[in-house]
Scaffold this active site. Structure first.
Site: not given
Ligand code: CMC
Length: 428
Positions: A268, A307, A363
């Protein structure tokens, strides 16, 4: 004639049931009518990791994972990133509408009055070991705020709730900055409330008494855009944790601390840290193909790719990629960028990634930007947690106001031993 219902035939009994469909969902509790006998508990749905279960109705964030759409309160993320500011977006998430100019000034003022930490919290931060992970400090400090503001327990009073929202959004950057300064063994810089939200954060982290110190506006702006992109993302792991812990009706500090703990994991909010560690491990562009092979054999994950919701592209990644190149122009070129670009190039055309719809997520780039801003790697998840606080708080308030919500309590499918008698230890 079409009807908004679902007809189910239970082949065990031959009985047929008609279940209403609302908002393209059925109520899982309606399945309980489906039984083989009077004493049967009734049918449940089994959904590990909540792959297909809506746990709430929400008006905050809309995502269409296939089309790559992300909207806060109906406003596209691209427009907010381009034209808004993080604090304005936080207001939008919390109060539901964009503020008037006056309300925006009021909101900024409210937050600026809550930047300072209670002295006990400062002492707590100082008590951590010199090498404590800043996320551990942040999680603990937010939980400790619950001891300093005991009135926060009164969650049914809207004014009390609102005050805790200001306190958390105001203090969380200060906690993060102090956690960083503690780690590098430098004295804390008190917040400067004449600066913008992100400029103040950079100032608290960087300032060393230089006479001509000024926060670089390009970097403060880039961080502000990153904060907008990270502010909310509907029912992800940490937000579900915020709602779940909050559903037992404790104070927001405990719930938000739990949410931050959920964010910390490498799948996460810890993924940006994991991306950088992966790039460092790969080391050179020439090593990229060998690393990709390991990923395809299932030996490694390509961090920053994939994702749960976005199966086309992550709209945040598209914006952040542009910001990354602006930051690299204002800072030194990042040697890891070359490796990242090569990974991205190979992965975007390789059958393994294409067939599994694995694209760079937010990210993948945020880690590179944070590194260019010279933040230490272990600090990256804090830079995710600071802006996500506004999303967590908006979702928490929505959960409390929702009359359909109760304490979170999933069911299970029990597959353990059938009832058996206890055998004293000397007879086993
Ligand atoms: N590298 C290699 N293979 C992957 C990856 C990856 N990063 N992600 C998924 N896969 C494979 C996975 O092995 C599976 O293959 P197969 O069908 O052969 O078993 C397939 O793709 C489907 O994956 P999944 O595990 O069913 O996907 P998920 O929706 O459960 O997981 C995820 C989503 C984000 C946890 C996962 O993609 C992942 O671990 N990515 C790396 C960590 C990361 O970058 N996380 C940040 C997410 S974005 C920020 C945030 O919102 O927190």
């Amino acid at each position: 004639m079409s009807k908004d219902t679902l007809t189910i035939t239970d082949n065990r009994t031959g009985k047929t049931y008609e279940i209403p469909i609302e908002h393209n969902t059925i109520r899982a509790t309606d399945l309980r009518k489906i039984r083989v006998s009077e004493d049967d508990f009734g049918l449940m749905s089994y959904d590990p990791a909540f792959m297909n279960t809506a746990a709430c109705k929400s008006t905050i964030t809309y995502i269409d994972g296939d089309k790559g759409i992300l909207e806060y309160r109906g406003y596209p993320i691209e427009q907010l990133a381009e034209q808004s500011s993080y604090l304005e977006v936080a207001y939008l998430l919390i109060y539901g509408e964009l503020p008037s100019r006056e309300r925006l000034e009021w909101w900024k003022y409210r937050i600026s009055r809550h930047l300072f930490l209670h002295n006990s919290l400062v002492e707590l931060i100082q008590a951590f070991r010199y090498d404590a992970h800043p996320m551990g400090i942040l999680i603990s400090s937010v939980a400790a705020m619950s001891t300093l503001y005991p009135e926060a327990r009164n969650i049914d009073d809207p004014a009390v709730r609102e005050k805790q929202v200001w306190r958390i959004i105001g203090q969380i950057p200060t906690i993060a900055a102090f956690a960083y300064r503690h780690r590098i063994g430098r004295p804390f810089n008190l917040p400067d409330n004449s600066l913008s939200y992100t400029a103040n954060l950079l100032y608290m982290m960087d300032y060393m008494n230089q006479r001509d110190y000024e926060v670089n506006p390009v970097l403060a702006k880039a961080l502000d855009v990153l904060f907008i992109l990270h502010a909310d993302h509907e029912q992800n792991c940490s937000t579900s944790t915020m709602r779940s812990v909050g559903s037992s009706r404790g104070d927001p500090y405990c719930a938000l601390s739990a949410a931050a703990a959920a964010l910390y994991g490498p799948l996460h909010g810890g993924a940006n840290e994991a991306v950088l560690r992966m790039l460092q491990e790969i080391g050179t562009r020439a090593n990229v193909p060998a690393f990709i092979e390991k990923v395809k054999k299932g030996e490694r994950l390509l961090m920053g790719f994939g994702h749960r919701i976005y199966k086309n592209y992550d709209p945040r990644a598209k914006i952040i990629r542009k910001v990354a190149y602006e930051v690299f122009e204002a800072t030194e070129m990042n040697p890891l960028l070359e490796i990242a670009v090569e990974l991205e190039r190979i992965a975007l055309q390789d059958e393994y990634f294409v067939s599994r719809k694995l694209y760079p997520n937010v990210d993948f780039y945020s880690g590179l930007i944070y590194q260019a801003l010279r933040f230490p790697i272990e600090y990256f998840p804090c830079l995710f947690a600071i802006p996500r606080a506004s999303g967590w708080l908006a979702q928490w308030q929505e959960m409390l106001a929702d009359e359909e919500q109760k304490i979170t309590r999933p069911r299970q499918v029990y597959l353990g031993p059938a009832r058996r008698d206890y055998i004293p230890v000397d007879q086993r």
